[in-house]
Design a protein around this motif. Sequence first.
Motif, mmCIF file in Angstrom:
data_model
loop_
_atom_site.group_PDB
_atom_site.id
_atom_site.type_symbol
_atom_site.label_atom_id
_atom_site.label_comp_id
_atom_site.label_asym_id
_atom_site.label_seq_id
_atom_site.Cartn_x
_atom_site.Cartn_y
_atom_site.Cartn_z
ATOM 1 N N ASN A 30 0.815 -1.218 0.000
ATOM 2 C CA ASN A 30 0.000 0.000 0.000
ATOM 3 C C ASN A 30 0.846 1.264 0.000
ATOM 4 O O ASN A 30 0.330 2.349 0.235
ATOM 5 N N ASP A 31 2.145 1.113 -0.227
ATOM 6 C CA ASP A 31 3.042 2.255 -0.320
ATOM 7 C C ASP A 31 3.018 3.106 0.954
ATOM 8 O O ASP A 31 2.931 4.329 0.903
ATOM 9 N N LYS A 32 3.066 2.445 2.110
ATOM 10 C CA LYS A 32 3.054 3.148 3.405
ATOM 11 C C LYS A 32 4.432 3.031 4.055
ATOM 12 O O LYS A 32 4.755 2.016 4.677
ATOM 13 N N PHE A 33 5.196 4.082 3.892
ATOM 14 C CA PHE A 33 6.572 4.104 4.373
ATOM 15 C C PHE A 33 6.676 3.821 5.881
ATOM 16 O O PHE A 33 7.458 2.969 6.309
ATOM 17 N N ASP A 34 5.889 4.541 6.674
ATOM 18 C CA ASP A 34 6.010 4.415 8.144
ATOM 19 C C ASP A 34 5.609 3.018 8.613
ATOM 20 O O ASP A 34 6.251 2.443 9.491
ATOM 21 N N GLN A 35 4.546 2.495 8.009
ATOM 22 C CA GLN A 35 4.063 1.160 8.366
ATOM 23 C C GLN A 35 5.153 0.121 8.073
ATOM 24 O O GLN A 35 5.430 -0.762 8.887
ATOM 25 N N PHE A 36 5.784 0.261 6.928
ATOM 26 C CA PHE A 36 6.829 -0.678 6.517
ATOM 27 C C PHE A 36 8.052 -0.566 7.428
ATOM 28 O O PHE A 36 8.555 -1.559 7.954
ATOM 29 N N TRP A 37 8.497 0.671 7.671
ATOM 30 C CA TRP A 37 9.749 0.847 8.418
ATOM 31 C C TRP A 37 9.612 0.560 9.908
ATOM 32 O O TRP A 37 10.596 0.263 10.578
ATOM 33 N N ALA A 38 8.366 0.639 10.417
ATOM 34 C CA ALA A 38 8.154 0.308 11.829
ATOM 35 C C ALA A 38 8.607 -1.129 12.084
ATOM 36 O O ALA A 38 9.130 -1.450 13.157
ATOM 37 N N VAL A 39 8.433 -2.006 11.092
ATOM 38 C CA VAL A 39 8.870 -3.395 11.232
ATOM 39 C C VAL A 39 10.281 -3.570 10.673
ATOM 40 O O VAL A 39 11.133 -4.213 11.275
ATOM 41 N N ASN A 40 10.525 -2.941 9.526
ATOM 42 C CA ASN A 40 11.803 -3.184 8.850
ATOM 43 C C ASN A 40 12.998 -2.692 9.665
ATOM 44 O O ASN A 40 14.110 -3.197 9.513
ATOM 45 N N LYS A 41 12.773 -1.725 10.552
ATOM 46 C CA LYS A 41 13.913 -1.233 11.347
ATOM 47 C C LYS A 41 14.503 -2.361 12.205
ATOM 48 O O LYS A 41 15.699 -2.390 12.451
ATOM 49 N N LYS A 42 13.639 -3.291 12.607
ATOM 50 C CA LYS A 42 14.157 -4.441 13.377
ATOM 51 C C LYS A 42 15.072 -5.297 12.517
ATOM 52 O O LYS A 42 16.055 -5.852 12.985
#
Lengths: 245, 190
Positions: free
Chosen positions: A174-186
């Motif tokens: 869905n092209d949601k940067f914050d949603q993606f990075w909240a998990v990807n930062k781990k």
Amino acid sequence: MANDREVLRDIWDGKLPVCFNINDEEICDLQTPESYYLMIPRLSYFPLVWDKILIFHSRIFCIQKVKKHFVKHIHSDRQEMEMWLDYNGTPLKWHYPVGLLYDLYAYDTQLPWTVTVHFEKFPENEILHCNSREVVESHFMSTVKEADALKHRGQIISTMQKKEHTQLWLGLQNDKFDQFWAVNKKLMDTSGSDGEFKHIPFRFYSTDEGPFIQKLVKPFTEGQPKSLLNLIEEVYPDIGCDKGI
Amino acid sequence: MLFTYKQFEFCLYCFKKSSDYFKDEWSICHISNSSNDNIYLKKKVLKSYLWGEKSLIICWEYNIIYSFSYSVPILYFNACFDNGKLLSVNDIEILVHDVFKQQLQENKLGIFSQQEHPYTRTPFFILHPCKTENFLKPIVSISSNINPLVTWLSAIAPVVDLNIDPRYGTVCFNKEKFDSLSNNINHSEI
């Protein structure tokens, strides 16, 4: 992540204007259908916009379907309506990110990038089947898993909850940067016991259809972080890199 | 690292020696480019099946490839009809032995899926490697087991109707036989 957020954001926001045309030979209408234009994130995958293309072309699509139905009767092939794309005669592998496909095959072309939509003669020896979004999700998650196997021996991804996996995927879809990075930062975390990744996850692709290049490369040399140039030199020792890159 | 590429390579050559001895028709493929010089194993098998009421010939191709990311071997496979058309996931599910069917239906994409072959870049199925490490760990630690590749392969191969001759096991656990085979490996090959 905090210090390179802007770079991450810029990479995430990279988009390509793409023009979709249905293959002339697959049209049984006197009118040539209009082209369909979309801005697609470079990090995304083509099948995630297929629904939009189908809806736009639904008129032709229906005609096709009806035509096929009458011509082929019940003898219809299971995969007859499977959609696929080509650029200049090269079938586009949907499992590569859109930006990678453009950089490989069309980097010298004028934008918008014009690709051809097909519904017939699926080139099954060249591209993977993709009959649902679940297939794309499964492919994406397997690449994330593989990357984590290289970075943390798979320990981060395997301790994540299912809902985090889903969030990662939905963030991309869905092209949601914050949603993606909240998990990807781990998954990008280097504060563990080693203080660094085990190996850098990467692949080098070329247009020559030879194998893609993948090997184990440590992120540091004698305490110094490796640059992209260092990586290229390590992977292609025979190529004298222009230091001006 | 659990199972290095060097170990894989060694196991592969031993496997190939046994295969030649048993006339099992596995072959070794070489892949070279600027930074890699890798090998993998390949075998093609023709088999006939009852498909509904018809009898069909299916050609299976099996490749055993080392995954640098997971440090484990991965089984790649494809199957095609006699007209060259590739079998789909659903077709393969029909061929899979009944004992694996239920598991497969519950988690189809989690067991095998179509992926790009790392060397030929064409579509192939793979049996997912996520659990292979856990499986290999105890095997590699058994000192008498000289070829963990055989143990691993004979455990997973039946899922895709690949039969591993039990004699591979006798070579793999028989030190004397293994040594005589490994001594015959031409060192220029390694």
